[in-house]
Motif scaffolding. Structure first.
Motif, PDB file in Angstrom:
ATOM      1  N   GLU A  27      54.622  60.641  35.402  1.00  0.00           N
ATOM      2  CA  GLU A  27      53.189  60.831  35.140  1.00  0.00           C
ATOM      3  C   GLU A  27      52.444  59.503  35.057  1.00  0.00           C
ATOM      4  N   ARG A  28      51.159  59.558  35.450  1.00  0.00           N
ATOM      5  CA  ARG A  28      50.336  58.351  35.443  1.00  0.00           C
ATOM      6  C   ARG A  28      49.980  57.942  34.013  1.00  0.00           C
ATOM      7  N   ILE A  29      50.095  56.636  33.720  1.00  0.00           N
ATOM      8  CA  ILE A  29      49.695  56.139  32.393  1.00  0.00           C
ATOM      9  C   ILE A  29      48.252  55.653  32.478  1.00  0.00           C
ATOM     10  N   VAL A  30      47.988  54.808  33.466  1.00  0.00           N
ATOM     11  CA  VAL A  30      46.641  54.231  33.624  1.00  0.00           C
ATOM     12  C   VAL A  30      46.577  53.616  35.019  1.00  0.00           C
ATOM     13  N   GLU A  31      45.356  53.353  35.492  1.00  0.00           N
ATOM     14  CA  GLU A  31      45.221  52.660  36.780  1.00  0.00           C
ATOM     15  C   GLU A  31      44.759  51.232  36.527  1.00  0.00           C
ATOM     16  N   VAL A  32      45.461  50.279  37.098  1.00  0.00           N
ATOM     17  CA  VAL A  32      45.142  48.859  36.869  1.00  0.00           C
ATOM     18  C   VAL A  32      44.586  48.223  38.140  1.00  0.00           C
ATOM     19  N   ALA A  33      44.086  47.010  37.987  1.00  0.00           N
ATOM     20  CA  ALA A  33      43.465  46.299  39.120  1.00  0.00           C
ATOM     21  C   ALA A  33      44.470  46.086  40.245  1.00  0.00           C
ATOM     22  N   ASP A  34      44.042  46.389  41.460  1.00  0.00           N
ATOM     23  CA  ASP A  34      44.894  46.124  42.632  1.00  0.00           C
ATOM     24  C   ASP A  34      44.310  44.888  43.330  1.00  0.00           C
ATOM     25  N   SER A  35      44.803  43.740  42.908  1.00  0.00           N
ATOM     26  CA  SER A  35      44.178  42.467  43.291  1.00  0.00           C
ATOM     27  C   SER A  35      44.584  42.019  44.679  1.00  0.00           C
ATOM     28  N   GLY A  36      43.802  41.112  45.213  1.00  0.00           N
ATOM     29  CA  GLY A  36      44.098  40.517  46.511  1.00  0.00           C
ATOM     30  C   GLY A  36      43.869  39.010  46.445  1.00  0.00           C
ATOM     31  N   PRO A  37      43.784  38.372  47.606  1.00  0.00           N
ATOM     32  CA  PRO A  37      43.659  36.911  47.636  1.00  0.00           C
ATOM     33  C   PRO A  37      42.427  36.382  46.887  1.00  0.00           C
ATOM     34  N   ALA A  38      41.308  37.129  46.884  1.00  0.00           N
ATOM     35  CA  ALA A  38      40.106  36.630  46.199  1.00  0.00           C
ATOM     36  C   ALA A  38      40.362  36.507  44.699  1.00  0.00           C
ATOM     37  N   ASP A  39      41.114  37.453  44.155  1.00  0.00           N
ATOM     38  CA  ASP A  39      41.412  37.413  42.712  1.00  0.00           C
ATOM     39  C   ASP A  39      42.413  36.296  42.404  1.00  0.00           C
ATOM     40  N   ALA A  40      43.395  36.142  43.306  1.00  0.00           N
ATOM     41  CA  ALA A  40      44.367  35.057  43.124  1.00  0.00           C
ATOM     42  C   ALA A  40      43.639  33.714  43.135  1.00  0.00           C
ATOM     43  N   ARG A  41      42.687  33.564  44.070  1.00  0.00           N
ATOM     44  CA  ARG A  41      41.920  32.313  44.186  1.00  0.00           C
ATOM     45  C   ARG A  41      41.076  32.066  42.928  1.00  0.00           C
ATOM     46  N   ALA A  42      40.454  33.150  42.415  1.00  0.00           N
ATOM     47  CA  ALA A  42      39.623  33.000  41.200  1.00  0.00           C
ATOM     48  C   ALA A  42      40.499  32.547  40.029  1.00  0.00           C
ATOM     49  N   ALA A  43      41.722  33.075  39.965  1.00  0.00           N
ATOM     50  CA  ALA A  43      42.641  32.676  38.887  1.00  0.00           C
ATOM     51  C   ALA A  43      43.001  31.195  39.021  1.00  0.00           C
ATOM     52  N   THR A  44      43.265  30.759  40.252  1.00  0.00           N
ATOM     53  CA  THR A  44      43.615  29.346  40.465  1.00  0.00           C
ATOM     54  C   THR A  44      42.411  28.446  40.127  1.00  0.00           C
ATOM     55  N   ASP A  45      41.229  28.874  40.515  1.00  0.00           N
ATOM     56  CA  ASP A  45      40.025  28.083  40.195  1.00  0.00           C
ATOM     57  C   ASP A  45      39.929  27.879  38.676  1.00  0.00           C
ATOM     58  N   ALA A  46      40.146  28.972  37.935  1.00  0.00           N
ATOM     59  CA  ALA A  46      40.037  28.889  36.465  1.00  0.00           C
ATOM     60  C   ALA A  46      41.126  27.976  35.907  1.00  0.00           C
ATOM     61  N   ALA A  47      42.347  28.129  36.447  1.00  0.00           N
ATOM     62  CA  ALA A  47      43.472  27.311  35.955  1.00  0.00           C
ATOM     63  C   ALA A  47      43.232  25.827  36.257  1.00  0.00           C
ATOM     64  N   ALA A  48      42.608  25.554  37.390  1.00  0.00           N
ATOM     65  CA  ALA A  48      42.323  24.152  37.764  1.00  0.00           C
ATOM     66  C   ALA A  48      41.266  23.554  36.837  1.00  0.00           C
ATOM     67  N   ARG A  49      40.248  24.353  36.519  1.00  0.00           N
ATOM     68  CA  ARG A  49      39.197  23.840  35.618  1.00  0.00           C
ATOM     69  C   ARG A  49      39.757  23.579  34.219  1.00  0.00           C
ATOM     70  N   ALA A  50      40.666  24.455  33.784  1.00  0.00           N
ATOM     71  CA  ALA A  50      41.172  24.349  32.407  1.00  0.00           C
ATOM     72  C   ALA A  50      42.246  23.268  32.248  1.00  0.00           C
ATOM     73  N   PHE A  51      42.834  22.844  33.345  1.00  0.00           N
ATOM     74  CA  PHE A  51      44.012  21.977  33.257  1.00  0.00           C
ATOM     75  C   PHE A  51      43.784  20.648  32.515  1.00  0.00           C
ATOM     76  N   PRO A  52      42.733  19.865  32.856  1.00  0.00           N
ATOM     77  CA  PRO A  52      42.645  18.535  32.218  1.00  0.00           C
ATOM     78  C   PRO A  52      42.604  18.605  30.687  1.00  0.00           C
TER      79      PRO A  52
END
Ligand code: ADP
Length: 490
Positions: A39-64
């Motif tokens: 049985e289904r519990i919940v539906e979650v985000a089905d991400s693609g390259p745009a979401d992966a890129r947004a995550a990397t952008d955020a990680a790059a900004r936060a790194f220093p």
């Protein structure tokens, strides 16, 4: 800080990027199901390259800023995260059981196990030393310092939805890396809950980002990280085939890699073993998580003199295992993760039986309990020709192979491209020394079936991968060494 959540509040359905819960850019979702019922519990985000890129952008900004935080400041955040995991252990354990199927006691146990890595690396964060290199040339001072590698992409499997990701995120954050992560499509909910607690613990926005994706969309999403020169490291636990793919595809930007891949663990019982202890060790190692761990013994080698006796001892114990959904407090074996898993187990057993294996107990699906249950199984007369001798069955099946000499057992144990865990039981001190040295594996259990510890280095050799998780060595994979040479000091 203290905060406990109800199970329903721990269940998140969106990605976590730059400190915000956001849906996939495409708006797509996919269903997470309960393996006990389908049985289904919940539906979650089905991400693609745009979401992966947004995550990397955020990680790059936060790194220093994260890199430059004092180690004790990062440690304090990790300690708070650990404490929140412990405070919420019951509900996190229930969530693990719900989406992955392991019995409740094992679900809670996994929370404590995963949290132990967070505590360990919180402490290790303050102990990253460099070296002052003794003078080799006049007028120069040489030092070696350690720096975080940068942005780390963590990709994890479904069998330990909490521990596998915790033991990647914790060392990365401890040394000042920022993280983009993707949990397995079968079990994304526990990872999302962990990220929620990490945010509550004070992990700054962008330092830890998590996206979820179906298998189909995970491939292009992860490919974006593989090709992005801002991502400096991939840490992966999963199959050898996918590990090799990640190594190949990330070669274009030469990333640092940690790969915890498949195993094909041998478990050897010598004539001189304490048979009762060996049976206890095998039960612990083989049937934990329904046999779905990469250190589960896959091939059990038993010396001729004790073969029948050991087979009897084991069969009695295996036949007594209680198979039930995680919601049943008495459950010792839950459902397997999905249809693919149960089909593979059935195929391995059928192949073995067609080649002469004898079923001592089990050997069938338990369709009366639900779609994904398989009876705990012992097979006698297993041979090298059977599929289960060269592929990981990843289920509650213990095939017993017979051997006569120590050399024969070691030869058979090492006759595999894999080299993660191995186990043997013997009471002869000289044999213990010989066999431990000759087994080709990253981990050797000697008269012991439970090997996991945050203080010990976990990892494989051969095609089981490279890198170590946990222990004092576990930080090295997230650090690079910088050599400083200062001249003009005459
Ligand atoms: P399993 O067989 O246990 O599911 P996999 O190696 O297939 O193990 O999966 C482990 C993790 O790797 C999961 O998070 C899965 O989504 C991810 N994965 C699988 N194939 C790919 C791929 N081609 N590219 C990126 N990630 C992948």
């Amino acid at each position: 800080m203290s905060k406990t959540y109800a199970l329903s509040d721990l269940i998140r359905a969106d990605n976590f990027i730059d400190g915000q819960w956001v849906p996939a850019a495409s708006g797509k979702r996919f269903a997470v199901t309960d393996p006990a019922t389908g049985e289904r519990i919940v539906e979650v985000a089905d991400s693609g390259p745009a979401d992966a890129r947004a995550a990397t952008d955020a990680a790059a900004r936060a790194f220093p800023a994260w890199r430059d935080a004092l180690p004790k400041e990062r440690a304090a955040v990790l300690h708070r995260w650990h404490d929140l995991m412990i405070e919420n252990a019951d509900e996190l354990g229930r969530l693990i059981s719900l989406e992955q199927g392991k019995p409740l006691a094992e679900g809670r146990g996994e929370v404590l196990y995963g949290a132990s890595y967070v505590a360990w690396f919180a402490a290790e964060a303050t102990r990253v030393y460099g070296d002052i290199i003794p003078n080799q040339q006049r007028g120069k001072r040489m030092t070696a310092v350690k720096e975080p590698v940068g942005i780390v992409a963590a990709i994890t499997p479904w069998n330990f939805p909490l521990a596998m990701i915790a033991r990647k995120i914790a060392p990365a954050l401890a040394v000042g890396c920022t993280v983009v992560g993707k949990p397995a499509e079968d079990t994304p909910l526990t990872a999302l809950a962990l990220v929620l607690l990490a945010h509550e613990a004070g992990v700054p926005a962008g330092v830890l980002n998590l996206i979820t994706a179906s298998r189909e969309n995970a491939v292009p999403a992860v490919a974006d990280w593989l090709a992005d020169s801002r991502v400096h490291k991939i840490t992966f636990t999963g199959s050898t085939a996918v590990g090799k793919y990640l190594a190949r595809e990330s070669a274009g930007t030469l990333k640092k890699l940690s790969l915890e891949l498949g195993g094909n663990a041998p478990f050897i019982v010598f004539d001189d073993a304490d048979l009762d202890a060996a049976a206890t060790g095998l039960m612990a190692a083989k049937f934990r998580n329904g046999g779905q761990t990469c250190v589960c013994p896959n091939r059990v080698y038993v010396q001729s003199g004790v073969y029948e006796k050991f087979a009897d001892l084991l069969t009695t114990r295996v036949a007594a295992l209680k198979v039930a959904p995680a919601t049943d407090a008495a459950a010792q074996i839950g459902p397997m993760i999905n249809a693919r898993a149960i089909d593979k187990i059935g195929q391995h057993v059928d192949d073995a039986v067609s080649r002469g294996a004898r079923v001592l107990t089990g050997g069938r699906r338990l369709t009366e309990l639900g779609p994904n249950y398989y009876a705990p199984t012992v097979l006698a007369d297993a041979t090298k020709q059977m599929q289960l001798s060269c592929e990981e069955t990843f289920g509650p099946v213990a095939p017993l192979f017979r051997f006569d000499t120590e050399d024969e057992a070691i030869g058979a144990a090492n006759d595999t491209p894999f080299g993660l865990a191995s186990y043997f039981y013997s009471q002869d001190v000289r044999r213990i020394d010989r066999v431990a040295r000759r087994l080709e594996a990253g981990i050797v259990g000697i008269n012991e079936g439970a090997l996991a510890s945050e203080a010990a280095p976990f990892g494989g050799v051969k095609e089981s991968g490279y890198g170590r998780e946990g222990s004092k060595y576990g930080l090295d994979d997230y650090l690079s060494i910088k050599y400083l040479c200062q001249g003009g000091l005459e």
